[in-house]
Design a protein around this motif. Sequence first.
Motif, mmCIF file in Angstrom:
data_model
loop_
_atom_site.group_PDB
_atom_site.id
_atom_site.type_symbol
_atom_site.label_atom_id
_atom_site.label_comp_id
_atom_site.label_asym_id
_atom_site.label_seq_id
_atom_site.Cartn_x
_atom_site.Cartn_y
_atom_site.Cartn_z
ATOM 1 N N MET B 251 0.826 -1.210 0.000
ATOM 2 C CA MET B 251 0.000 0.000 0.000
ATOM 3 C C MET B 251 0.855 1.252 0.000
ATOM 4 O O MET B 251 0.542 2.217 -0.683
ATOM 5 C CB MET B 251 -0.930 -0.029 1.195
ATOM 6 C CG MET B 251 -1.994 -1.065 0.969
ATOM 7 S SD MET B 251 -3.285 -0.998 2.141
ATOM 8 C CE MET B 251 -3.693 -2.709 2.196
ATOM 9 N N SER B 252 1.962 1.264 0.761
ATOM 10 C CA SER B 252 2.757 2.487 0.783
ATOM 11 C C SER B 252 3.378 2.756 -0.578
ATOM 12 O O SER B 252 3.341 3.889 -1.061
ATOM 13 C CB SER B 252 3.852 2.423 1.837
ATOM 14 O OG SER B 252 3.732 1.343 2.662
ATOM 15 N N PHE B 253 3.915 1.724 -1.205
ATOM 16 C CA PHE B 253 4.559 1.972 -2.491
ATOM 17 C C PHE B 253 3.551 2.295 -3.573
ATOM 18 O O PHE B 253 3.840 3.072 -4.473
ATOM 19 C CB PHE B 253 5.427 0.782 -2.887
ATOM 20 C CG PHE B 253 6.790 0.864 -2.311
ATOM 21 C CD1 PHE B 253 7.854 1.362 -3.043
ATOM 22 C CD2 PHE B 253 7.005 0.487 -1.012
ATOM 23 C CE1 PHE B 253 9.097 1.469 -2.488
ATOM 24 C CE2 PHE B 253 8.250 0.585 -0.449
ATOM 25 C CZ PHE B 253 9.296 1.074 -1.187
ATOM 26 N N ALA B 255 0.891 4.021 -3.107
ATOM 27 C CA ALA B 255 0.586 5.446 -2.940
ATOM 28 C C ALA B 255 1.741 6.287 -3.456
ATOM 29 O O ALA B 255 1.532 7.323 -4.097
ATOM 30 C CB ALA B 255 0.308 5.756 -1.479
ATOM 31 N N ALA B 256 2.959 5.836 -3.201
ATOM 32 C CA ALA B 256 4.113 6.638 -3.625
ATOM 33 C C ALA B 256 4.242 6.671 -5.137
ATOM 34 O O ALA B 256 4.799 7.614 -5.699
ATOM 35 C CB ALA B 256 5.388 6.064 -3.014
ATOM 36 N N HIS B 258 1.826 6.910 -7.325
ATOM 37 C CA HIS B 258 0.762 7.662 -7.995
ATOM 38 C C HIS B 258 1.023 9.155 -7.813
ATOM 39 O O HIS B 258 1.397 9.592 -6.729
ATOM 40 C CB HIS B 258 -0.584 7.277 -7.374
ATOM 41 C CG HIS B 258 -1.758 7.798 -8.128
ATOM 42 N ND1 HIS B 258 -2.229 9.075 -7.941
ATOM 43 C CD2 HIS B 258 -2.554 7.246 -9.060
ATOM 44 C CE1 HIS B 258 -3.272 9.274 -8.734
ATOM 45 N NE2 HIS B 258 -3.485 8.171 -9.431
ATOM 46 N N GLY B 261 -0.785 10.446 -4.961
ATOM 47 C CA GLY B 261 -0.686 9.649 -3.748
ATOM 48 C C GLY B 261 -1.856 8.738 -3.511
ATOM 49 O O GLY B 261 -2.169 8.412 -2.375
ATOM 50 N N LYS B 262 -2.539 8.349 -4.580
ATOM 51 C CA LYS B 262 -3.669 7.445 -4.372
ATOM 52 C C LYS B 262 -3.218 5.990 -4.474
ATOM 53 O O LYS B 262 -2.374 5.657 -5.296
ATOM 54 C CB LYS B 262 -4.750 7.728 -5.412
ATOM 55 C CG LYS B 262 -5.346 9.103 -5.216
ATOM 56 C CD LYS B 262 -6.497 9.359 -6.136
ATOM 57 C CE LYS B 262 -7.035 10.745 -5.859
ATOM 58 N NZ LYS B 262 -8.162 11.101 -6.713
ATOM 59 N N ILE B 263 -3.839 5.169 -3.651
ATOM 60 C CA ILE B 263 -3.476 3.758 -3.644
ATOM 61 C C ILE B 263 -4.248 3.064 -4.758
ATOM 62 O O ILE B 263 -5.421 3.349 -4.974
ATOM 63 C CB ILE B 263 -3.826 3.116 -2.296
ATOM 64 C CG1 ILE B 263 -3.253 3.968 -1.163
ATOM 65 C CG2 ILE B 263 -3.293 1.709 -2.205
ATOM 66 C CD1 ILE B 263 -3.725 3.548 0.196
ATOM 67 N N SER B 264 -3.583 2.155 -5.462
ATOM 68 C CA SER B 264 -4.281 1.436 -6.523
ATOM 69 C C SER B 264 -4.639 0.049 -6.030
ATOM 70 O O SER B 264 -3.802 -0.681 -5.508
ATOM 71 C CB SER B 264 -3.377 1.344 -7.749
ATOM 72 O OG SER B 264 -3.778 0.259 -8.534
ATOM 73 N N MET B 265 -5.911 -0.302 -6.184
ATOM 74 C CA MET B 265 -6.366 -1.598 -5.690
ATOM 75 C C MET B 265 -5.678 -2.729 -6.452
ATOM 76 O O MET B 265 -5.446 -3.806 -5.894
ATOM 77 C CB MET B 265 -7.879 -1.699 -5.858
ATOM 78 C CG MET B 265 -8.529 -2.635 -4.885
ATOM 79 S SD MET B 265 -8.170 -2.171 -3.193
ATOM 80 C CE MET B 265 -9.194 -3.249 -2.275
ATOM 81 N N VAL B 268 -2.536 -3.505 -4.832
ATOM 82 C CA VAL B 268 -2.762 -4.215 -3.569
ATOM 83 C C VAL B 268 -3.013 -5.695 -3.834
ATOM 84 O O VAL B 268 -2.463 -6.570 -3.166
ATOM 85 C CB VAL B 268 -3.938 -3.579 -2.810
ATOM 86 C CG1 VAL B 268 -4.271 -4.384 -1.579
ATOM 87 C CG2 VAL B 268 -3.592 -2.161 -2.420
#
Lengths: 435, 420
Positions: B251-253, B255-256, B258, B261-265, B268
């Motif tokens: 999840m952290s990477f 976000a980093a 994008h 800073g959005k997390i991509s499902m 995940v």
Amino acid sequence: MPLSFDTNMRFKFPIVAICLQLSMIILFGFFVGYENKWQYVQKNNSSRQPDGFLELYALFQDIHVMIFTGFGFLMTFLKKYGFSSVGINMLIAALGLQWGTLMQGILHHHKKFYIGIKSMINADFSTATVLISFGAVLGKTSPVQMLIMVILEIAVFAANEHLVGKILKATDIGASMIIHAFGAYFGLAVAGVLYRPGLRRRRHDNEESAYHSDLFAMIGTLFLWMFWPSFNSAIADAGDHQHTAIVNTYFSLAACVLTAFAFSSLVEHRGKLDMVHIQNATLAGGVAVGTCADMAIQPYGAMLIGSIAGVVSVLGFKFLTPIFATKLRIHDTCGVHNLHGLPGVIGGIASIVAVALGATDKTTMAMQAAALGTSLGTAIVGGLLTGLILKIPIWGEPPDQNCYDDSVYWEVPEVEGPNYYFHENGDHSQLQPEA
Amino acid sequence: MGSKYPKSLRISLPFWVLMLEIAFILVFFFFTSYETPSKKLELLKPYPAFQDINVMAVLGLGFLKASLRRYTWSSVAFNLFTLALGVQWAIILDGFLFSSSRKIPINIQRIILGTMSAMSALISSGATLGKVNLVQLIVMTLLEVTAFLGTKKLTLTFLDGNEHQSMMQIHVFGAYFGVAATWCLSGPGLSAAKEKEQRATASSLFTTLGTLFLWIFWPTFNSALLEYPSEKETAIYNTYYALAVSAVVAMSFSAAAHPHGKISMIHVHRATLAGGVAVGVATNLIHSPWIAMVLGLLAGMISIVGAKCLPVMVQQGCFNRIIGLHDTCEVHSTFGLPGLLGGLAYILLMIEQASWTKLSTVGFQILYSAGSLSLSVAMGLAGGILTGLILSLNLWKAPPEAKYFDDQAFWEFPHLAVGF
């Protein structure tokens, strides 16, 4: 745009998470090891079965399913917040189980310690508290705030658990008080501090469920319901006590489902069932029977506890939650107070009654009462302090109008896909001709 | 390019399936028997492990592939079909290759082995997802399980491997087999198929469900084939912590990576499992948790980088045009890259732990384990290319490109499927 609403997580979240993760690894390097030195494992230990490891491992798997699938999907009921519910749930639990292992190990051993299957079970338990609190603040916080809450809450939880188990010597086998009540009141305290007047004026557009999101939440409910007997019996003494815990929880849950359905139909307009009640109140029986699960309360006692918990939970959803939101300024998104808080307290009281009736001789009424009191006390104090820290406007929480919306922190697919197949298009004219 | 409509499988599918099933039943009739009843109680011991692995194969891998918004039915149902076929074939082959007696004794351990071998086909079908029909899937499953068990036989005979180690190469093998097979099939060139390949919220949640099941039960997968109880225990702890770390890292990477800073499902889904894959081979060599956690960290990073960089190159066209690769579920970054990392970690740990004993045996062991890793990759690629070439024959009535990723090509649709 004010600083507090800068929701760009590109640097904030990865830096906090990776720093926490690296420090976990370093702490594990210093404090945690395995009991078996592997060289001699292969030669000497071939026939030794370490104290019922495989039996406990099966229970552990059940709890693992509850924590990740059960709690995760239970919170997917919001129509635009599924990704965060499941995803952040996983993040919290993954970080929390490492931190929980460390905190509990260090508190109990004060030096380098070894991992066993029990520490894995307890680590999963400790994440449950944070997941419950997460339910109370769901939709109004950022991932960074959740990471901070994990660290603080598990520290407080481990201290309280140590106090209840080792110093007061009270029993709380299914953890009604030290996990459920604790997590719920901790979450309520945090939600109270983080209260947003902006969300009060009218109900938020996104704070409702859709047909398919309610079904997803039902997946979570069913997994929690099925595996709850394992949750309540995992740390019980092997043999009779474990068996009693499983049976009691089973009957309590069954009774709870019936009363939850009955009262949901009773309090709703024209006797219809409310999906929120079915998703949550059906589980209250498992929570409430936790503390006295391994005591000799007889199946009818368990069913009595379960029935009461189901009724109280439904009434809580119907009448208490609105009062909390308007009068006490605490907005509890998932209604954790009714699923975990009230049934947890019922569990504590039930254990006092059970001790009075002589169902066990391991503990006394005073100690059980003290355990309930300290759990609630530490939860509220810890929750208020945590809330104050989370209120510092640098953690990137979402602005009011973007609450309960995945797209703030997640890359969300643009196509809605088959979602609107369930609830929007009433006309069937869009049916594509079969090729 | 032939007709726009998918060809009917009305004759060929039932024909092939019935013939195969009759053949299986005959083989089972002549060559298998149940284990003698005196040992039954002891034999039930691995039953919980079998249950966990079955959940991983049916629910986990099935829903993991359910991410395409118009292909969820096929993803889950074809997965079950592949598994059922693969298990029977794997049990037969496994018995003939590795059993000394004339009749194959059937027990739980053997079914576990069969399920795990069949999972190689389930992993590969993630890469070819949406581009093959059921008949092609049958062919692919048979060939792949054969190739996998062949690789295992070679590893056990010539490379001094053990059961656990050779089975844990399944991720690398399955991933490269799938990638190679999908390379031979034509990619979705048309915009109609591209549009169907998008994700939707509901189908992403289903994929999350699959990911979670795999994630939860992975410790069982990594420990099921180990012999000694204490080894099993260590394997479970290692996998547990490695998976936890890779979930946080994923999840952290994500976000980093994008810009906002959005997390991509999707990240995940892919990267949270990387830790379990990476720790697989080496899990009985790791004797403190922090090593497993570091492995989980690296695996999560590699998986995100793999998932982030390769598709970008595909979109820009260069990767797509030069190599022509289309890996629907990105099995390469989920299973392939972390598997390679795990193989490397195994070799490193071997060097680290054996350095004080006799040097010559250490050298051999390192050569052997490097050999078995590269054998898996090579066999995966070779078998995959061969299978891909066979699959691209006209004989199988493959769906046309416009009908890729579409449930409608294979399923009877409910009357009210509005918006679909």
